[in-house]
Design a protein around this motif. Sequence first.
Motif, PDB file in Angstrom:
ATOM      1  N   THR A 147       0.840  -1.190   0.000  1.00  0.00           N
ATOM      2  CA  THR A 147       0.000   0.000   0.000  1.00  0.00           C
ATOM      3  C   THR A 147       0.877   1.243   0.000  1.00  0.00           C
ATOM      4  O   THR A 147       2.063   1.187   0.335  1.00  0.00           O
ATOM      5  N   SER A 148       0.298   2.399  -0.339  1.00  0.00           N
ATOM      6  CA  SER A 148       1.037   3.653  -0.378  1.00  0.00           C
ATOM      7  C   SER A 148       1.168   4.240   1.020  1.00  0.00           C
ATOM      8  O   SER A 148       0.365   3.938   1.911  1.00  0.00           O
ATOM      9  N   PRO A 149       2.178   5.112   1.257  1.00  0.00           N
ATOM     10  CA  PRO A 149       2.322   5.773   2.559  1.00  0.00           C
ATOM     11  C   PRO A 149       1.069   6.544   2.974  1.00  0.00           C
ATOM     12  O   PRO A 149       0.689   6.533   4.147  1.00  0.00           O
ATOM     13  N   ALA A 150       0.416   7.197   2.026  1.00  0.00           N
ATOM     14  CA  ALA A 150      -0.793   7.967   2.338  1.00  0.00           C
ATOM     15  C   ALA A 150      -1.911   7.049   2.830  1.00  0.00           C
ATOM     16  O   ALA A 150      -2.646   7.383   3.765  1.00  0.00           O
ATOM     17  N   ASP A 151      -2.032   5.862   2.217  1.00  0.00           N
ATOM     18  CA  ASP A 151      -3.067   4.917   2.630  1.00  0.00           C
ATOM     19  C   ASP A 151      -2.756   4.346   4.002  1.00  0.00           C
ATOM     20  O   ASP A 151      -3.659   4.168   4.827  1.00  0.00           O
ATOM     21  N   ILE A 152      -1.475   4.075   4.251  1.00  0.00           N
ATOM     22  CA  ILE A 152      -1.066   3.574   5.571  1.00  0.00           C
ATOM     23  C   ILE A 152      -1.418   4.592   6.643  1.00  0.00           C
ATOM     24  O   ILE A 152      -1.990   4.259   7.689  1.00  0.00           O
ATOM     25  N   LYS A 153      -1.079   5.866   6.407  1.00  0.00           N
ATOM     26  CA  LYS A 153      -1.362   6.938   7.364  1.00  0.00           C
ATOM     27  C   LYS A 153      -2.868   7.039   7.640  1.00  0.00           C
ATOM     28  O   LYS A 153      -3.297   7.128   8.805  1.00  0.00           O
ATOM     29  N   LYS A 154      -3.671   6.986   6.593  1.00  0.00           N
ATOM     30  CA  LYS A 154      -5.120   7.082   6.743  1.00  0.00           C
ATOM     31  C   LYS A 154      -5.669   5.926   7.573  1.00  0.00           C
ATOM     32  O   LYS A 154      -6.499   6.117   8.462  1.00  0.00           O
ATOM     33  N   ARG A 155      -5.206   4.721   7.290  1.00  0.00           N
ATOM     34  CA  ARG A 155      -5.688   3.537   8.011  1.00  0.00           C
ATOM     35  C   ARG A 155      -5.329   3.602   9.497  1.00  0.00           C
ATOM     36  O   ARG A 155      -6.132   3.223  10.363  1.00  0.00           O
ATOM     37  N   ILE A 156      -4.124   4.081   9.803  1.00  0.00           N
ATOM     38  CA  ILE A 156      -3.701   4.175  11.207  1.00  0.00           C
ATOM     39  C   ILE A 156      -4.525   5.221  11.941  1.00  0.00           C
ATOM     40  O   ILE A 156      -4.989   4.988  13.066  1.00  0.00           O
ATOM     41  N   GLU A 157      -4.717   6.381  11.334  1.00  0.00           N
ATOM     42  CA  GLU A 157      -5.502   7.442  11.978  1.00  0.00           C
ATOM     43  C   GLU A 157      -6.949   6.988  12.205  1.00  0.00           C
ATOM     44  O   GLU A 157      -7.555   7.307  13.238  1.00  0.00           O
ATOM     45  N   GLU A 158      -7.506   6.240  11.266  1.00  0.00           N
ATOM     46  CA  GLU A 158      -8.857   5.705  11.438  1.00  0.00           C
ATOM     47  C   GLU A 158      -8.896   4.691  12.580  1.00  0.00           C
ATOM     48  O   GLU A 158      -9.861   4.630  13.347  1.00  0.00           O
ATOM     49  N   ALA A 159      -7.822   3.882  12.674  1.00  0.00           N
ATOM     50  CA  ALA A 159      -7.743   2.897  13.758  1.00  0.00           C
ATOM     51  C   ALA A 159      -7.674   3.591  15.114  1.00  0.00           C
ATOM     52  O   ALA A 159      -8.279   3.137  16.096  1.00  0.00           O
ATOM     53  N   PHE A 160      -6.941   4.711  15.191  1.00  0.00           N
ATOM     54  CA  PHE A 160      -6.859   5.489  16.435  1.00  0.00           C
ATOM     55  C   PHE A 160      -8.242   5.973  16.852  1.00  0.00           C
ATOM     56  O   PHE A 160      -8.607   5.918  18.025  1.00  0.00           O
TER      57      PHE A 160
END
Length: 215
Positions: A147-160
Amino acid sequence: MSDSAIRQDVIDELDFEPSIDAANVGVAVKDGIVTLTGNVKTYFERMTAEDAAKRVEGVKGLASEIEVVPFGSNKVTDEDIVQRCLNVLKWNTAIPEGAIQVKVSKGLVTLEGRATWQYQKDAAENAIRRLPGVVGITNWITITPQTSPADIKKRIEEAFRRDAEVEAKAITVSVTGGTVTLEGRVKAWAERKAAERAAWSAPGVKLVDDRITVL
């Protein structure tokens, strides 16, 4: 909370954990940093003791000097450990077959290979924690990003935002390649670890640089 109060809480938590022989584990605390000493029979027991200490309110960090000293039925050869590791990895459906290599030297297990998800890397390590004769685990399994860095960041923030243990607004996330950097301040060690777990849960994460401080 004072160091003496934290120390007593850690001792009580170790005594409360049925899978630990707490009689041989020493506890010291300075400025909220817990140091565990002594010896246990299995690597799983050592990890359980560390996890128990981390659960205690007021703990800001942990230094584990516990030694694993197998004896009796827990004392086996490196060859036996290798074979048992390969067997439990093969039986675990979460781990891709043939993806993980195992090396053992004096009871210290080294895992190498590739996985797609962090949970697969964790599953490989967790599968062998309980094996007799294991004194430590070095996990060199690498995660192949998909996955792209932007997608990783989005998924983590949503998980938070979904995690009741994490105050999402207190933590910032940045991603470079497969490396995630977490920064901010939280009120408890457990919240810091929850944030770290959430970061690792995102696909493609190869490394989490946890710079979160505990107030």
